[in-house]
Scaffold this active site. Structure first.
Site, PDB file in Angstrom:
ATOM      1  N   ILE A 106       0.813  -1.218   0.000  1.00  0.00           N
ATOM      2  CA  ILE A 106       0.000   0.000   0.000  1.00  0.00           C
ATOM      3  C   ILE A 106       0.844   1.265   0.000  1.00  0.00           C
ATOM      4  O   ILE A 106       0.302   2.369  -0.065  1.00  0.00           O
ATOM      5  CB  ILE A 106      -0.991   0.036   1.192  1.00  0.00           C
ATOM      6  CG1 ILE A 106      -0.281  -0.335   2.487  1.00  0.00           C
ATOM      7  CG2 ILE A 106      -2.182  -0.862   0.929  1.00  0.00           C
ATOM      8  CD1 ILE A 106      -1.172  -0.256   3.723  1.00  0.00           C
ATOM      9  N   GLY A 107       2.126   1.123   0.083  1.00  0.00           N
ATOM     10  CA  GLY A 107       2.927   2.340   0.074  1.00  0.00           C
ATOM     11  C   GLY A 107       4.396   2.041  -0.120  1.00  0.00           C
ATOM     12  O   GLY A 107       4.856   0.917   0.058  1.00  0.00           O
ATOM     13  N   GLU A 108       5.112   3.093  -0.492  1.00  0.00           N
ATOM     14  CA  GLU A 108       6.527   2.935  -0.757  1.00  0.00           C
ATOM     15  C   GLU A 108       7.210   4.255  -0.500  1.00  0.00           C
ATOM     16  O   GLU A 108       6.669   5.307  -0.817  1.00  0.00           O
ATOM     17  CB  GLU A 108       6.711   2.538  -2.222  1.00  0.00           C
ATOM     18  CG  GLU A 108       8.109   2.170  -2.574  1.00  0.00           C
ATOM     19  CD  GLU A 108       8.197   1.495  -3.945  1.00  0.00           C
ATOM     20  OE1 GLU A 108       7.139   1.293  -4.571  1.00  0.00           O
ATOM     21  OE2 GLU A 108       9.316   1.208  -4.354  1.00  0.00           O
ATOM     22  N   GLY A 139      11.504   2.239   2.621  1.00  0.00           N
ATOM     23  CA  GLY A 139      11.125   0.867   2.313  1.00  0.00           C
ATOM     24  C   GLY A 139       9.694   0.783   1.835  1.00  0.00           C
ATOM     25  O   GLY A 139       9.206   1.664   1.147  1.00  0.00           O
ATOM     26  N   VAL A 161       5.383  -0.403   2.514  1.00  0.00           N
ATOM     27  CA  VAL A 161       4.314  -0.634   3.487  1.00  0.00           C
ATOM     28  C   VAL A 161       3.324  -1.641   2.904  1.00  0.00           C
ATOM     29  O   VAL A 161       2.927  -1.527   1.740  1.00  0.00           O
ATOM     30  CB  VAL A 161       3.568   0.663   3.846  1.00  0.00           C
ATOM     31  CG1 VAL A 161       2.525   0.377   4.930  1.00  0.00           C
ATOM     32  CG2 VAL A 161       4.521   1.735   4.316  1.00  0.00           C
ATOM     33  N   THR A 182      11.324   6.139   0.671  1.00  0.00           N
ATOM     34  CA  THR A 182      12.766   5.952   0.664  1.00  0.00           C
ATOM     35  C   THR A 182      13.193   4.925   1.700  1.00  0.00           C
ATOM     36  O   THR A 182      14.176   4.227   1.548  1.00  0.00           O
ATOM     37  CB  THR A 182      13.481   7.278   0.966  1.00  0.00           C
ATOM     38  OG1 THR A 182      12.831   7.866   2.090  1.00  0.00           O
ATOM     39  CG2 THR A 182      13.412   8.222  -0.200  1.00  0.00           C
ATOM     40  N   ASP A 218       7.480  16.616   9.926  1.00  0.00           N
ATOM     41  CA  ASP A 218       7.096  16.279   8.556  1.00  0.00           C
ATOM     42  C   ASP A 218       5.582  16.121   8.440  1.00  0.00           C
ATOM     43  O   ASP A 218       5.105  15.183   7.813  1.00  0.00           O
ATOM     44  CB  ASP A 218       7.826  15.006   8.104  1.00  0.00           C
ATOM     45  CG  ASP A 218       7.727  14.775   6.597  1.00  0.00           C
ATOM     46  OD1 ASP A 218       7.475  15.752   5.860  1.00  0.00           O
ATOM     47  OD2 ASP A 218       7.895  13.627   6.159  1.00  0.00           O
TER      48      ASP A 218
END
Lengths: 251, 471
Positions: B32-34, B38, B40, B36, B157
């Site tokens: 479901i995600g990417e 790694g 998810v 820097t 962030d």
């Protein structure tokens, strides 16, 4: 919590003296005594401090590394986790946690340079593997509080800043013992101020009274520190090596 | 004291296998995600008592330089292990795979995030986000942030994609602040992010940082919240500067220009420390070159200047970080005391007649396995909502970092640790029996915190007035 000791994992993990002083059964089977257990940990704390000086990290990183090492040995045996590898790896991990990362390569290089004894030599791969095992052994609790900040604030409040160097040195030496696992850091700081004020013949009675801390605890910690100095006059390299040889870790 | 009974020793690695034992307690659904750091993954728990519950598993890459666990992962775990708050994402497990030295963090899964919610309204729905939802999202975001700041943690962030919102279930519509990879405890002075080679999006960056301030304070997070608030109102990023891509923290003139255009130029009269900021001095002709006359924030966000919402927004977007509203002050603002009152479930307005927007489920790329290997089979389409193990179609590129969480508890004993057993840690901040009343006599860790009025840290109380309505 990050800035609140009372909500922190550190506070929750404080142990009773007996738990800290339990020799793990694999070590017991090899004939390791409580005295030797303490001795090995002290020796490894010294080793971490020596390494830290050459890789140039702050005192805080050293203190965190020693705390990690001591926490590991409340859960793992010396036989399972070779202290000669655990010690530098704790420094390696602490340097990341405290944001002054030390790379594995120079660390391994300095270990070789510092230690003529082959049994202290490890490869980068060994450090990296041990880092993971230590993270697990620490249950991923990495935030550690130290007596240094409270010490500075207390000394300012008490008007004893001229005692800073002495008290700071005393705090450094407390990492040769397991105090950080048992007592809140601010109590360790107070014990060091107490010893300092006795040595320097400063009357701090009323200042301590105003703090409304349990003076019995402060005095007990102070006595432990003084006992430690008494018991460790003269160095003990042979006794450390004898203990490590019993473990027969790395040939 | 210490929970010695807890198993910490799950080394997890089936000998020689890349598929550690602990992973077998989950059904992997997909990526479901990417980022820097790694990848998810979305996974479901196989065993009771949480069979079928979704979790998000963040897999950290090994650090490239052959230097063990990445410092980012270390710091994220370090903070997540200490914090516990309803509006902060919950870490439920950490796993290590010694075979490839990878590290996995398992979180409660959240179906939505503000990035997707805003995008859905902008692209799919013809109306703006309803005022109740905006207010509830903002209140919960501030509530989580107030907890972090009270504990001297700066997020650094904050952006819409890092603000998660829980999907269907007990915690539906609850905001969770996520991604603590850059967060820091700030009792010690912080190094600038740029010194660590970290790149974060500039759109939510506070003006003092853009002007080269070396010091992070919690005010940088409040600026970001202001930008997010405006974006919730207008569905557009408030200050969409064009980023200068260069190593070593380049000066982001366009971003500052976008800010000045809306808020007018900052002046040393209103912001005394402005003159000491590096870029204010060195790039004077650029920065102070063109003057923008009338501040037009109210025009940009389409709010009359008399409205409490405008007042709150403008105080979050205060130039001088010292004067900028704090999270605690913002929670006290009139805006939150007026109708509609903020609520626990931000997604479902309480007033009958209000339309409930059904936000789409997070896209899942089912062609990627835990090792990050992509199979060649084409993605298949599937319905949204609570769609189970069937594959789902990936509808958007996966560049932005994502973090998703949603599952109250892990079955005890299956893994390295179980945070649920100590989830209530944030409640009792001051264990009794430590009678230290005088200022410096107090444990100094705690002192600075006591300077401010007790912000009710760890308390997840919503404004009491609405209790009857929303609980």
């Amino acid at each position: 919590m990050a800035a609140n000791f009372w909500a922190s994992s550190h506070y929750k993990q404080l142990l009773d003296q007996e738990d800290v002083e339990a020799v793990h059964s694999p070590d017991k089977e090899k004939g390791i005594t409580l005295e030797e257990f303490k001795l090995v940990k002290m020796h490894m704390a010294n080793y971490i401090m020596r390494l830290a000086q050459v890789v140039k990290v702050r005192q805080r990183v050293i203190a965190t590394a020693v705390t990690y090492m001591r926490r590991v040995y409340t859960r793992k045996s010396l036989s399972e986790y070779d202290p000669r590898l655990v010690a530098p790896t704790c420094l390696y991990l602490a340097s990341k946690a405290e944001e002054s990362t030390v790379q594995a390569r120079p660390l391994v290089f300095y270990i070789k340079k510092q230690c003529p004894d082959e049994k202290y030599r490890f490869e980068i791969k060994d450090i990296l593997e041990m880092e993971m095992k230590i993270l697990e052994a620490l249950d991923y609790y990495l935030v550690v509080y130290h007596p240094y900040r409270p010490l500075t604030l207390f000394l300012q409040d008490a008007g004893l800043t001229d005692m800073t160097q002495l008290a700071w040195g005393l705090v450094n030496d407390t990492y040769k013992m397991d105090l950080i696992l048992v007592h809140p850091p601010y109590m360790i700081a107070l014990a060091c101020i107490y010893i300092g004020s006795v040595l320097k013949e400063k009357d701090t009675t009323s200042w301590f009274e105003e703090l409304r801390v349990d003076m019995n605890v402060v005095k007990n910690i102070s006595m432990e520190i003084l006992d430690f100095y008494d018991n460790n006059k003269g160095i003990l390299e042979d006794r450390v090596n004898a203990a490590l040889n019993k473990l027969a870790l790395k040939q | 004291m210490v929970d010695t009974g807890r198993s910490v020793g799950n080394n997890g690695g089936a000998a020689g296998s890349n598929r550690p034992v602990w992973l077998q307690q989950y059904d992997l659904i997909g990526k479901i995600g990417e980022g820097t750091y790694g990848l998810v993954f979305l996974a479901r728990t196989k065993s009771q008592p949480n069979r079928g519950k979704c979790i998000a598993i963040k897999k950290f890459k090994q650090s490239k330089d052959g230097d063990g666990v990445s410092p980012t992962a270390i710091r994220e775990i370090m903070l997540l292990r200490e914090i516990s708050h309803e509006n902060v994402v919950k870490l439920v497990n950490v796993h290590i795979n010694p075979a490839d030295m990878s590290l996995y963090l398992a979180f409660d899964y959240a179906e939505h995030d503000l990035y997707e919610i805003i995008r859905h309204h902008r692209e799919k729905v013809s109306h703006s986000i309803n005022p109740y939802t905006v207010k509830s999202l903002l209140w919960q975001l501030l509530n989580g942030l107030n907890y972090l700041h009270s504990n001297w943690i700066i997020h650094r962030d904050l952006k819409p994609s890092n603000i998660l919102v829980m999907g269907e279930g007990e915690e539906q519509g609850v905001v969770k602040i996520a991604d603590f990879g850059l967060a820091r405890i700030y009792q010690a002075p912080l190094k600038p992010l740029s010194d660590n080679g970290v790149v974060v999006t500039i759109w939510y960056r506070a003006p003092e940082l853009l002007l080269g301030s070396k010091h992070y304070t919690s005010a940088v997070d409040m600026w970001a919240v202001g930008c997010i608030f405006a974006e919730l109102l207008t569905l557009k990023p408030l200050f969409q500067g064009v980023e200068v891509k260069a190593p070593a923290n380049p000066f982001q003139l366009d971003q500052l220009d976008k800010i000045f255009k809306v808020l007018g130029h900052p002046t040393p009269e209103k912001w005394p420390t402005l003159v000491s900021l590096p870029h204010w001095q060195s790039d004077q002709q650029h920065i102070q070159g063109h003057k923008y006359e009338s501040p037009g924030l109210h025009n940009v966000v389409h709010l009359p200047q008399k409205q409490p919402a405008y007042d709150l927004l403008s105080k979050m977007l205060e130039y001088d970080p010292k004067k900028r509203l704090t999270a605690a002050q913002a929670l006290d603002h009139e805006y939150f005391r007026n109708d509609p009152l903020p609520g626990h479930n931000a997604l479902v307005p309480c007033q009958s007649g209000e339309k409930v927007v059904n936000y789409p489920a997070r896209p899942v790329d089912t062609t990627t396995d835990f090792e990050g290997t992509t199979s060649v089979q084409p993605p298949q389409s599937v319905s949204s909502g609570n769609a189970v193990a069937a594959s789902m179609v990936t509808t958007r590129p996966m560049q932005r970092p994502m973090n998703m969480m949603n599952m109250p508890r892990m079955p005890p004993g299956v893994a390295s640790f179980n945070l649920a057993s100590q989830a209530n840690m944030a409640g009792g901040m001051h264990p009794g029996g430590i009678p230290m009343q005088r200022g410096p006599g107090m444990p100094p860790h705690q002192q600075q915190q006591l300077r401010r009025k007790d912000p009710g840290m760890g308390m997840t109380g919503y404004p009491p007035s609405q209790k009857s309505r929303r609980f």
